[in-house]
Design a protein around this motif. Structure first.
Motif, short mmCIF file in Angstrom:
data_model
loop_
_atom_site.label_atom_id
_atom_site.label_comp_id
_atom_site.label_asym_id
_atom_site.label_seq_id
_atom_site.Cartn_x
_atom_site.Cartn_y
_atom_site.Cartn_z
N HIS A 1 -0.27 25.56 -2.17
CA HIS A 1 -0.59 25.81 -3.57
C HIS A 1 0.37 25.01 -4.45
O HIS A 1 1.56 24.99 -4.20
CB HIS A 1 -0.41 27.29 -3.90
N ALA A 2 -0.19 24.42 -5.51
CA ALA A 2 0.66 23.62 -6.40
C ALA A 2 1.42 24.51 -7.38
O ALA A 2 2.26 24.04 -8.13
CB ALA A 2 -0.19 22.62 -7.15
N ASP A 3 1.11 25.84 -7.40
CA ASP A 3 1.77 26.71 -8.37
C ASP A 3 2.85 27.58 -7.73
O ASP A 3 3.23 28.61 -8.25
CB ASP A 3 0.72 27.60 -9.06
N ARG A 4 3.30 27.20 -6.54
CA ARG A 4 4.36 27.97 -5.86
C ARG A 4 5.43 27.04 -5.35
O ARG A 4 5.23 25.84 -5.26
CB ARG A 4 3.79 28.73 -4.67
N PHE A 5 6.54 27.63 -4.97
CA PHE A 5 7.59 26.82 -4.35
C PHE A 5 7.07 26.24 -3.04
O PHE A 5 6.28 26.88 -2.34
CB PHE A 5 8.81 27.70 -4.03
N LYS A 6 7.54 25.05 -2.76
CA LYS A 6 7.21 24.46 -1.47
C LYS A 6 7.92 25.27 -0.40
O LYS A 6 9.13 25.49 -0.49
CB LYS A 6 7.68 23.00 -1.45
#
Ligand code: SAM
Length: 247
Positions: A93-98
């Protein structure tokens, strides 16, 4: 040193008792086809581990929270957890920490006191030397003897619970392969030398390699026959442990 093909719930109880069980089941966190949570294995594993043994289970916080009742109902108590920090992570997800870490939690049977569980805490040789400066008055004028400064070496220190090990990127034969160096730390901690490790979701057999290098016996179980073949071939290439050091 064996990797068996089939469902661990059918196969592994027959090989009990294990000194230590390692379990890296599908976490069930995603909608990917292979990521389906396996039910029923926890209670079976609890019965298959020796009273003085323990289980190390890989997972995410999400998967542990979703399955916490399975461990409690099976009569297992959590002892501690470690964080495996890797250099490369997943970013679904691009909206969470890697995500560059995984958890592994250790469980033991509730009826056994913790002091009776086999536990050889690992140490690292990287403690910084400690210098204790003790200013002493010379015994009399003109007499300078050693010992005005006392220096003590740091010696080994307890291994930290956050463990950095590079993942097997590029060399892996399994999509969620754990580095054998990481599993070796858990195995050395929780299985006596010569003891039997049961790896219930063996995948690439990385833990088998760790057993081979550390002088523990190993039975792995993997449901995918193709993966079992590859894991067996890989294990056959690892030289066995010799007393007195690594091969
Ligand atoms: C997270 S991976 C394990 C990876 C492994 N720790 C490694 O280092 O390569 C989970 C594995 O469990 C296998 N599996 C799933 N259900 C199983 C079952 N009921 N019995 C045995 N293996 C199973 C999957 O095929 C998959 O290879």
């Amino acid at each position: 040193m064996t990797i068996l093909t089939g469902d661990c719930r059918d196969i592994m109880p027959w090989h009990a008792p294990f000194d230590m069980i390692l379990a890296d089941p599908p976490y069930g966190d995603t909608s990917l086809a292979w990521d389906r949570r396996v039910e029923g294995w926890v209670a079976l594993a609890r019965s298959a581990v020796k009273p003085t043994g323990s289980l190390w289970v890989f997972g995410s916080l999400r998967s542990f929270m979703a399955t916490a009742d399975r461990f409690a109902d099976a009569g297992l108590r959590i002892a501690q957890e470690i964080v495996w920090e890797k250099q490369n992570g997943t970013g679904f997800h691009a909206d969470r920490f890697k995500r560059v870490h995984e958890l592994a939690a250790q469980f033991y049977r509730v009826e056994t006191p913790w002091r009776d569980i086999y536990n050889d805490v690992q140490t690292t040789p990287d403690a910084t030397a400690r210098t204790v400066r003790r200013k002493q008055r010379p015994p009399h004028t003109g007499h300078i003897d050693a010992g005005h400064y006392l220096s003590r070496d740091g010696g080994p220190r307890l291994m930290r619970s956050v463990i950095y090990v590079r993942n097997c990127h590029g060399r892996a034969i399994h999509p969620t392969e754990k580095p054998s160096a990481l599993t070796e730390i858990l195995i050395r901690t929780s299985c006596p030398p010569g003891g039997l490790v049961g790896d219930w979701f063996a995948g690439s057999g990385a833990a088998g390699k760790a057993c081979r290098l550390s002088g523990r016996r190993y039975i792995g179980c993997e449901i995918d026959p193709e993966m079992t073949e590859r894991a067996r071939a890989r294990l056959a290439m690892v030289l066995p442990f010799h007393d007195g050091g690594r091969p």
